[in-house]
Design a protein around this motif. Sequence first.
Motif, PDB file in Angstrom:
ATOM      1  N   ASP A   1       2.875  -5.838   0.094  1.00 14.36           N
ATOM      2  CA  ASP A   1       1.426  -5.223   0.694  1.00 14.36           C
ATOM      3  C   ASP A   1       1.426  -5.249   2.228  1.00 14.36           C
ATOM      4  N   TYR A   2       2.627  -5.497   2.955  1.00 17.54           N
ATOM      5  CA  TYR A   2       2.722  -5.557   4.287  1.00 17.54           C
ATOM      6  C   TYR A   2       2.202  -4.089   5.159  1.00 17.54           C
ATOM      7  N   ILE A   3       2.623  -2.841   4.549  1.00 14.66           N
ATOM      8  CA  ILE A   3       2.226  -1.646   5.213  1.00 14.66           C
ATOM      9  C   ILE A   3       0.866  -1.547   4.677  1.00 14.66           C
ATOM     10  N   PRO A   4       0.225  -1.411   3.434  1.00 15.71           N
ATOM     11  CA  PRO A   4      -1.139  -1.199   2.983  1.00 15.71           C
ATOM     12  C   PRO A   4      -1.959  -1.932   3.729  1.00 15.71           C
ATOM     13  N   TRP A   5      -1.774  -3.260   3.748  1.00 16.21           N
ATOM     14  CA  TRP A   5      -2.825  -4.325   4.336  1.00 16.21           C
ATOM     15  C   TRP A   5      -2.769  -4.165   5.793  1.00 16.21           C
TER      16      TRP A   5
ATOM     17  N   LYS B   1      -5.061  -0.768   6.432  1.00 16.44           N
ATOM     18  CA  LYS B   1      -6.405  -0.848   5.938  1.00 16.44           C
ATOM     19  C   LYS B   1      -7.022  -1.915   6.677  1.00 16.44           C
ATOM     20  N   THR B   2      -6.334  -2.871   7.176  1.00 22.31           N
ATOM     21  CA  THR B   2      -6.978  -3.898   8.177  1.00 22.31           C
ATOM     22  C   THR B   2      -7.376  -3.261   9.626  1.00 22.31           C
TER      23      THR B   2
ATOM     24  N   LYS C   1       4.658   8.211   1.693  1.00 20.17           N
ATOM     25  CA  LYS C   1       3.960   8.516   0.430  1.00 20.17           C
ATOM     26  C   LYS C   1       3.350   7.392  -0.343  1.00 20.17           C
ATOM     27  N   ASP C   2       3.953   6.362  -0.724  1.00 22.10           N
ATOM     28  CA  ASP C   2       3.394   5.146  -1.592  1.00 22.10           C
ATOM     29  C   ASP C   2       1.935   4.450  -0.653  1.00 22.10           C
ATOM     30  N   ALA C   3       2.195   4.559   0.754  1.00 24.66           N
ATOM     31  CA  ALA C   3       0.884   4.048   1.420  1.00 24.66           C
ATOM     32  C   ALA C   3      -0.271   4.889   1.230  1.00 24.66           C
ATOM     33  N   LEU C   4      -0.088   6.274   1.327  1.00 28.15           N
ATOM     34  CA  LEU C   4      -1.061   7.149   1.245  1.00 28.15           C
ATOM     35  C   LEU C   4      -1.711   7.183  -0.199  1.00 28.15           C
ATOM     36  N   ALA C   5      -0.678   6.854  -1.285  1.00 30.73           N
ATOM     37  CA  ALA C   5      -1.448   6.740  -2.605  1.00 30.73           C
ATOM     38  C   ALA C   5      -2.215   5.567  -2.707  1.00 30.73           C
ATOM     39  N   GLN C   6      -2.034   4.410  -1.751  1.00 26.03           N
ATOM     40  CA  GLN C   6      -2.697   3.507  -2.046  1.00 26.03           C
ATOM     41  C   GLN C   6      -4.059   3.298  -1.095  1.00 26.03           C
ATOM     42  N   GLY C   7      -4.219   4.486  -0.500  1.00 17.22           N
ATOM     43  CA  GLY C   7      -5.391   4.718   0.344  1.00 17.22           C
ATOM     44  C   GLY C   7      -5.517   4.456   1.802  1.00 17.22           C
ATOM     45  N   CYS C   8      -4.062   4.402   2.236  1.00 19.03           N
ATOM     46  CA  CYS C   8      -4.150   4.009   3.747  1.00 19.03           C
ATOM     47  C   CYS C   8      -4.539   5.111   4.604  1.00 19.03           C
TER      48      CYS C   8
END
Length: 445
Positions: free
Chosen positions: A202-206, A209-210, A245-252
């Motif tokens: 979760d390094y990129i998503p966190w 989002k933070t 792509k993964d980060a955008l899919a997780q709402g970033c």
Amino acid sequence: MKSQEILRFVNQKKAFLEEKVEYGIETGRRGRAFLSLTDAAGKPLAGAKIRLQLKKHAFQLGCNLFLTEQFESEELNARYENAIADCFTLATVPFYWLGLEPEQGKPRYTRESPFIYRRPPPDVCLELCERHGIEPKAHCLNYQTFVPEWTKRKSVPEEKAILVKHFRELAERYAARIPSWEVTNETFWCGTQRHSFYRSADYIPWSFKTAAQFFPGNSLIINEGHYSIFKPFPNTRGEYWLEIKDALAQGCRIDVIGMQYHLFESKDSLAARAEEYLDPERIYDALDAYAQFGRKLQITEITVPAYRWEKEDEELQAEILRLLITMWFSHPAMSSAVYWNLVDGYTYVPDGNADIHDMKVGENVFHGGLFRRDMTPKPAYTMLRKLFQETWTTDTSVETDADGRATFRGFYGDYEATITMPDGSVKTEVFRFDADTYRHFDFVI
């Protein structure tokens, strides 16, 4: 000759390149604007002569500010600042946490901070930007390689708590002064940093989002090295493309996709890898692939080697950089390009005990600056300045018709309009001509 080998794909695909550049610049960097002049009562003003001058491109040309007030004399400091002010409209400010807060609780924000090579305090860099109307960009919020020792060897919750405090402090102090922030950088290269959170899923998503919580009104940038972008692979299955792509899919919220372009290669290696680095078709394909995300693209770090302070090599550097900048400028998704090290002999030297001016150590070996060690400009700098201030510019005059209207075609950006009325009175107006929103301008004289 080696230069011919390096440029062989450019020469082979000359017609393709010329066609892409001409079409891209004409459709993506220029447009038609419509002007209307009236008096205070709304009466059209006919016969007014209007001189229109582009003052600043919408496309941003940048550099880093890592040597701000770091030279051995005030004369060199002044020449460095003048060189930046005379050519660039965007500047990368260093926010490497290791240099920003080496001792916990004692951040180096202000002019009075202790000296660290290539890490001038942010306040000093922002003062330069504000003196010259240059837009600053922060590099970066959460870079796993350059972090202070006091942040390491902690649990993941502890590391996140420390980062939250760091993000909050930077936002409170700088969010209003720095429009854009690189959030993560070079995530496929951890360097010597192997501790917990930076290796977690979760390094990129966190991080994004933070960052979005503390920088809601700022542009958030993801950044990555060229080796994960332009090397031979199907672009939409490359590691960086899939990471985004993964980060955008997780709402970033990722507003800008950053792409480095360091040609840290020997002349022989660059010739051998010319298809990877200098094939126009490959470059456009890669840009097209990342443009599918619907975000702006930015070349965040550029190094083109010259290898020696010799005429032949410096001219090759200028030609390679001209080709690259022209391709990037002609691509519709590209918003800016940032050259990295401006001056030879002051680049990144991994060994802290090395002589920073030794041209045989660190990044110095490539002679990749736009200025020589003595701060004399190379052909590459002169070329960039000429492109943006003489070739890709607009300076034209029009006259209003009986309805007080006029039109012109020009490059997008900030304009100054000098309006001379039939009675000889003169008024100056400034306006932003933008590709997406502003095309019609009404002036009340």
